[in-house]
Design a protein around this motif. Structure first.
Motif, PDB file in Angstrom:
ATOM      1  N   VAL A  59      48.104  47.632  42.067  1.00 40.74           N
ATOM      2  CA  VAL A  59      48.180  46.724  40.917  1.00 40.74           C
ATOM      3  C   VAL A  59      48.104  47.544  39.633  1.00 40.74           C
ATOM      4  CG1 VAL A  59      47.174  44.695  42.038  1.00 40.74           C
ATOM      5  CG2 VAL A  59      45.678  46.372  40.956  1.00 40.74           C
ATOM      6  N   GLU A 118      45.795  42.300  38.815  1.00 43.24           N
ATOM      7  CA  GLU A 118      44.540  42.928  39.223  1.00 43.24           C
ATOM      8  C   GLU A 118      43.433  41.882  39.337  1.00 43.24           C
ATOM      9  OE1 GLU A 118      41.543  46.589  37.924  1.00 43.24           O
ATOM     10  OE2 GLU A 118      42.763  45.595  36.396  1.00 43.24           O
ATOM     11  N   LYS A 167      41.460  41.029  42.911  1.00 42.41           N
ATOM     12  CA  LYS A 167      40.011  41.191  43.044  1.00 42.41           C
ATOM     13  C   LYS A 167      39.326  39.885  43.446  1.00 42.41           C
ATOM     14  CE  LYS A 167      39.403  45.207  40.049  1.00 42.41           C
ATOM     15  NZ  LYS A 167      38.835  45.748  38.792  1.00 42.41           N
ATOM     16  N   THR A 189      44.649  51.059  41.705  1.00 43.12           N
ATOM     17  CA  THR A 189      45.116  50.691  40.371  1.00 43.12           C
ATOM     18  C   THR A 189      45.964  51.803  39.750  1.00 43.12           C
ATOM     19  OG1 THR A 189      43.058  51.525  39.394  1.00 43.12           O
ATOM     20  CG2 THR A 189      43.143  49.182  39.952  1.00 43.12           C
TER      21      THR A 189
END
Length: 234
Positions: free
Chosen positions: A116, A123, A127, A137
């Motif tokens: 992401v 993101e 999560k 990330t």
């Protein structure tokens, strides 16, 4: 209205195809076309400042630019610290994978390596919903696509229009599923900015005179939904 008279300074996280991409000073994309049309109607020069997405709101608050145009999803959390224009694009999330992958839906991502972009709504979604996945990330989403193409991750969660457009550049990748989130993009301003009201007026003018339709069709080969630039979903 702008910090420097005659100049509109805009922060943007580049690249994010097809909204903002290219090399200075010739940036291209839907957001760039919108900005240059807005600049003409304000009679100002548009200056783009390339800025990482994870610091873009902080930099806006510190007056590094007058506004942000960077495919920014309008969220309640963000509205506590910035002001948004009328929504100009509908954008859900998506699951991008390698062609031939066994991943066909979100449910297949448990325990998988998922890429992401830092600071994006993808993101946040990952999560919240993929707590058993290995989240990786990246500063820019293109790096996540490259990692996927190199088999360093199993999937990338990202805004659907950007991922769908990226299929043109990455022949080995495809969008396997859409994640309905009801997201919409807006231009971003410091809280209380007078510029926001004027640019909303210009966006409505562009909708009435067909300029917005022409820009939208240029990039997506279809007419924009009627409810865009109205503040309504759909």
């Amino acid at each position: 209205m702008t910090a420097k008279p005659g100049t509109l300074v805009v922060g943007s996280d580049i690249p994010y195809v097809p909204f903002e991409f290219g090399e200075p000073p010739r940036y291209d994309g839907m957001d760039m076309d919108l900005l240059h049309e807005i600049g003409k109607r304000l009679d100002v020069k548009v200056v783009i400042r390339k800025t990482p997405f994870d610091t873009i709101f902080r930099d806006l608050a510190q007056d590094r630019f007058d506004m942000v145009a960077s495919s920014v999803s309008i969220t309640e959390k963000r509205k506590k610290v910035v002001d948004f224009s009328l929504p100009y694009f509908n954008a859900d999330q998506s699951v991008m994978v390698q062609r031939g992958s066994s991943i066909t839906d979100v449910k297949d991502l448990a325990g998988k390596r998922v890429g992401v972009q830092i600071g994006g709504t993808g993101e946040l979604w990952v999560k919240k919903h993929l707590t058993s996945s290995d989240i990786r990330t990246y500063d820019v989403v293109d790096d996540a696509f490259k990692a996927l193409a190199a088999s360093q991750v199993d999937a990338v969660i990202n805004d659907f229009p950007s991922s769908k457009y990226a299929e043109r550049s990455y022949e080995t990748l495809k969008v396997a599923a859409t994640i309905p989130t009801g997201e919409q993009y807006g231009l971003v301003f410091p809280r209380g900015s007078e510029l926001r009201h004027r640019i909303n007026q210009i966006l409505l003018e562009m909708k009435r005179d067909g300029a917005f339709d022409r820009i939208y069709r240029k990039w997506f080969k279809t007419a924009p939904p009627d409810k865009l630039l109205s503040g309504r979903k759909g």
